[in-house]
Design an enzyme around this catalytic site. Structure first.
Site, PDB file in Angstrom:
ATOM      1  N   ASP A 104       1.094  -0.709   0.430  1.00 38.87           N
ATOM      2  CA  ASP A 104      -0.126  -0.097  -0.316  1.00 38.87           C
ATOM      3  C   ASP A 104       0.815   1.309  -0.567  1.00 38.87           C
ATOM      4  O   ASP A 104       1.702   1.496   1.121  1.00 38.87           O
ATOM      5  CB  ASP A 104      -0.711  -0.184   1.296  1.00 38.87           C
ATOM      6  CG  ASP A 104      -2.004   0.636   0.997  1.00 38.87           C
ATOM      7  OD1 ASP A 104      -1.848   2.006   0.640  1.00 38.87           O
ATOM      8  OD2 ASP A 104      -3.184   0.408   1.884  1.00 38.87           O
ATOM      9  N   ASP A 208      -2.783   4.808  -2.700  1.00 38.75           N
ATOM     10  CA  ASP A 208      -3.574   5.405  -1.547  1.00 38.75           C
ATOM     11  C   ASP A 208      -3.992   6.626  -2.042  1.00 38.75           C
ATOM     12  O   ASP A 208      -3.280   7.533  -2.577  1.00 38.75           O
ATOM     13  CB  ASP A 208      -3.382   6.084  -0.261  1.00 38.75           C
ATOM     14  CG  ASP A 208      -4.260   6.303   0.465  1.00 38.75           C
ATOM     15  OD1 ASP A 208      -4.805   5.226   1.353  1.00 38.75           O
ATOM     16  OD2 ASP A 208      -3.892   7.346   1.240  1.00 38.75           O
ATOM     17  N   GLU A 274      -6.524   3.668  -5.327  1.00 42.78           N
ATOM     18  CA  GLU A 274      -8.715   4.279  -4.733  1.00 42.78           C
ATOM     19  C   GLU A 274      -8.704   5.477  -5.126  1.00 42.78           C
ATOM     20  O   GLU A 274      -8.052   7.268  -4.985  1.00 42.78           O
ATOM     21  CB  GLU A 274      -7.769   4.268  -3.672  1.00 42.78           C
ATOM     22  CG  GLU A 274      -8.921   4.705  -2.110  1.00 42.78           C
ATOM     23  CD  GLU A 274      -8.683   5.286  -1.358  1.00 42.78           C
ATOM     24  OE1 GLU A 274      -9.841   5.361  -0.380  1.00 42.78           O
ATOM     25  OE2 GLU A 274      -7.855   6.309  -0.741  1.00 42.78           O
ATOM     26  N   HIS A 335     -11.051  -1.736   4.743  1.00 42.92           N
ATOM     27  CA  HIS A 335     -10.500  -1.173   6.010  1.00 42.92           C
ATOM     28  C   HIS A 335     -10.948   0.037   6.132  1.00 42.92           C
ATOM     29  O   HIS A 335     -11.306   0.835   7.553  1.00 42.92           O
ATOM     30  CB  HIS A 335      -9.192  -1.127   6.134  1.00 42.92           C
ATOM     31  CG  HIS A 335      -8.403  -0.341   5.399  1.00 42.92           C
ATOM     32  ND1 HIS A 335      -7.991  -0.671   3.585  1.00 42.92           N
ATOM     33  CD2 HIS A 335      -7.709   0.655   5.480  1.00 42.92           C
ATOM     34  CE1 HIS A 335      -7.782   0.894   3.537  1.00 42.92           C
ATOM     35  NE2 HIS A 335      -7.390   1.354   4.674  1.00 42.92           N
ATOM     36  N   ASP A 336     -12.049   0.872   5.250  1.00 43.16           N
ATOM     37  CA  ASP A 336     -12.562   2.184   5.482  1.00 43.16           C
ATOM     38  C   ASP A 336     -14.062   2.173   5.254  1.00 43.16           C
ATOM     39  O   ASP A 336     -14.839   2.989   6.184  1.00 43.16           O
ATOM     40  CB  ASP A 336     -12.207   3.051   4.629  1.00 43.16           C
ATOM     41  CG  ASP A 336     -10.912   2.874   4.992  1.00 43.16           C
ATOM     42  OD1 ASP A 336     -10.367   3.631   5.781  1.00 43.16           O
ATOM     43  OD2 ASP A 336     -10.346   3.482   3.209  1.00 43.16           O
TER      44      ASP A 336
HETATM   45  C1  GLC Z   1      -7.326   6.244   2.391  1.00 43.57           C
HETATM   46  C2  GLC Z   1      -7.535   4.770   3.577  1.00 43.57           C
HETATM   47  C3  GLC Z   1      -8.016   5.105   4.717  1.00 43.57           C
HETATM   48  C4  GLC Z   1      -6.481   6.063   5.079  1.00 43.57           C
HETATM   49  C5  GLC Z   1      -7.418   7.597   4.601  1.00 43.57           C
HETATM   50  C6  GLC Z   1      -6.035   7.908   4.448  1.00 43.57           C
HETATM   51  O1  GLC Z   1      -8.586   6.395   1.565  1.00 43.57           O
HETATM   52  O2  GLC Z   1      -7.660   3.985   2.376  1.00 43.57           O
HETATM   53  O3  GLC Z   1      -7.902   4.238   5.837  1.00 43.57           O
HETATM   54  O4  GLC Z   1      -7.149   6.614   6.336  1.00 43.57           O
HETATM   55  O5  GLC Z   1      -6.507   7.050   2.475  1.00 43.57           O
HETATM   56  O6  GLC Z   1      -4.849   7.881   3.901  1.00 43.57           O
END
Ligand code: GLC
Length: 566
Positions: A104, A208, A274, A335-336
């Site tokens: 990641d 990310d 993402e 995980h979100d």
């Molecule tokens: C992304 C991740 C999340 C994180 C955010 C900041 O959305 O999936 O878990 O808190 O980015 O890096």
């Protein structure tokens, strides 16, 4: 190149990805926090499950305020997870099992504890000042943020720093300042970091918040909108269209540059981004000549209803937008966000059917750890949150109000403000602490109560468990070129009810065209279909003991999904 002169399909197009949240997978040293040695001890389990590629949420050195999404050293490992040697061992052990390692990578921002930011904020003429995005406040008094730009976490994303009387920009939280990619040194350093990991043998990256890399160079205000809440069809949210802060044209160019960095390496590597938004925007990240990111998440799937009609509509849109050589990503939990099974009311039968769709649709499936055992969301009390996002809300509105709003959010919107709920420890057995850590240790988050019935140990012994069902479908997918590489076409289901979905997957092989027909029953009723095919056989079903083919009829049980072939 293959011997017939055709370019070979890269491995990642037919892979299945499993996401591990390292903190929650397996604790080997009794501190209640998952670690890399713990993961190594579970590689046989993952191999036996039938997943090939593992994506690890961030394992870099970090103050862990956002559990690794706040990095303070991109070239070192968080001590609570292990050392660089343990990481190298993990990569090696995975490669020996023909598994792939996906890291990641948080390119958009660092932790505010990263030495670069500490230097940057120390004075206006520090050489690292321009590594982040600093501006004066709005004139004439300079007491207002430089622009109206909202961060994705609500509210203006500029943060005032009294030491130098300027504001820094952050697309997520104040503890995660955005890097300034208009500075060539930043770009060069981050591309080198990517190379550093590629040289270590990393097979891919999950990127990310990649749509936030660039902002408007002229710092113009975002236009206003009437829309308060986000939607998958429109980018506007909180009364603002993020035209100057998300999906900037320079960000799209950046995807191609990053792709060339990956293409310096062989065998092929891949990146999944993402990105949120309508499908045509997502597609732009892949490049007009498929020369950008290899994949983007399609988060629309997280919220799609488990109904034939809803799935059909989404798949039709996705198939139109992501035609070969593009591949969709099928993801239902992460995980979100709220775990899919909890959105489905905890029903194992529905979760199995959801999986049957996910593993038989065209595209790359992403499974979130625990999804394969039907692991549920934990409804944790907000006042004990560790999640930085929940903590920010609590600080602003108080835990009583946030708890109340969260209760409503969980039941009505099927989302939780507290991301701890979907990050609880993996459930390995029915013993103390679900086998995640030693009985004497305290797991970093409480174990989800249903672990006594939903755990690896118990489910491995039961052919009817969701775990066994995942294994059957993963095996079928791995062995069938139609399922892992074939085209996709909806089939006419004749007089069968609208709750049935039927599609064909077809792949040309040296041995002729291989076809697999998928039938999914999205209802509490049994469904009969006239069987017009001779000599069909069932490759796999969500039910361990099911005999759907009965002479000239195919009979599906409620919520049953099957794959048949000639
Ligand atoms: C992304 C991740 C999340 C994180 C955010 C900041 O959305 O999936 O878990 O808190 O980015 O890096």
């Amino acid at each position: 190149m293959a011997s017939d002169g055709k370019a070979e399909r890269p491995w990642w197009k037919k892979t299945v990805v499993y996401q591990i949240y390292p903190r929650s997978f397996c604790d080997s040293n009794g501190d209640g926090i998952g670690d890399l040695d713990g993961i190594i001890s579970k590689l046989d389990y993952l191999q036996d499950l039938g997943v090939e590629t593992i994506w690890f949420s961030p394992i870099f050195k970090s103050p862990q305020k956002d559990f690794g999404y706040d990095i303070s050293d991109y070239r070192d490992i968080a001590p609570e997870y292990g050392t660089m040697q343990t990481c190298e061992k993990l990569i090696k052990e995975m490669h020996e099992r023909d598994m792939k390692f996906v890291l990641d990578m948080v390119l958009n921002h660092t932790s505010d504890q990263h030495p670069w930011f500490i230097e940057s904020r120390s004075s206006k003429d520090n050489p690292k000042r321009d590594w982040y995005i600093w501006r004066d406040g709005k004139k004439p008094l300079g007491k207002a943020p430089p622009t109206n730009w909202n961060a994705v976490t609500t509210g203006n994303g500029w943060h005032y720093d009294p030491a130098t009387d300027q504001w820094y920009w952050s697309q997520f939280l104040d503890i995660q300042p955005d890097l300034n990619y208009r500075n060539p040194d930043v770009k060069a350093e981050m591309f080198d970091t990517v190379r550093f990991w590629l040289k270590k043998g990393v097979d891919g990256f999950r990127l990310d918040m990649i749509s936030s890399i660039y902002e408007d160079a002229e710092f113009r205000d975002n236009p206003r909108s009437w829309r308060l809440l986000p939607s998958d069809k429109e980018m506007a949210v909180l009364f603002q269209k993020p035209v100057y802060t998300l999906d900037h044209p320079d960000t799209l160019t950046f995807m191609k540059e990053l792709r060339s960095v990956l293409d310096e390496f062989s065998p092929p590597r891949f990146m999944v981004g993402e990105v949120s938004g309508p499908l045509p925007i997502l597609k732009k990240y892949l490049g007009d000549k498929a020369d950008g990111l290899n994949l983007v998440f399609i988060f629309q799937a997280l919220r799609v209803g488990l109904e034939a009609e809803d799935i059909k509509e989404l798949v039709s849109d996705v198939e139109k937008t992501f035609r070969e050589p593009y591949d969709p990503v099928w993801v239902f939990s992460n995980h979100d966000r709220m775990r899919r099974i909890s959105r489905l009311g905890g029903s194992l039968e529905k979760a199995k059917l959801n999986m049957a769709f996910q593993l038989t649709a065209r595209g790359v499936p992403f499974i979130y750890y625990g999804e394969e055992i039907g692991m549920e969301q934990h409804r944790l009390p907000v006042k004990r949150s560790l999640d930085v996002v929940a903590l920010r809300f609590i600080k602003k509105f108080g835990s009583g109000l946030v708890q109340l709003v969260n209760n409503i959010a969980r039941s009505v919107a099927k989302e939780s403000i507290n991301r701890d709920d979907c990050r609880t420890p993996m459930q390995w057995n029915a013993g103390e602490n679900a086998g995640f850590c030693l009985p004497a240790a305290t797991p970093w988050l409480p174990i989800t109560p249903s672990y006594k019935e939903r755990n690896v140990d118990l489910e491995s012994k039961d052919l009817n468990s969701i775990l066994s069902c995942y294994k059957r479908f993963l095996k079928a997918r791995q062995e069938s070129p139609a399922l892992n590489a074939g085209s996709f076409e909806f089939l006419d289901k004749g007089n069968a009810p609208d709750t049935l979905l039927m599609y064909a997957r077809r792949a040309a092989t040296d041995d002729g065209v291989k076809e697999a027909i998928v039938m999914l029953n999205f209802s509490d009723e049994k469904v009969k279909v006239i069987n017009t095919l001779d000599e069909v056989k069932v490759i796999v079903s969500t039910r361990a003991e099911s005999e759907p083919i009965q002479g000239n009829r195919i009979l599906l049980n409620p919520w049953e999904g099957i794959v048949i072939t000639k």
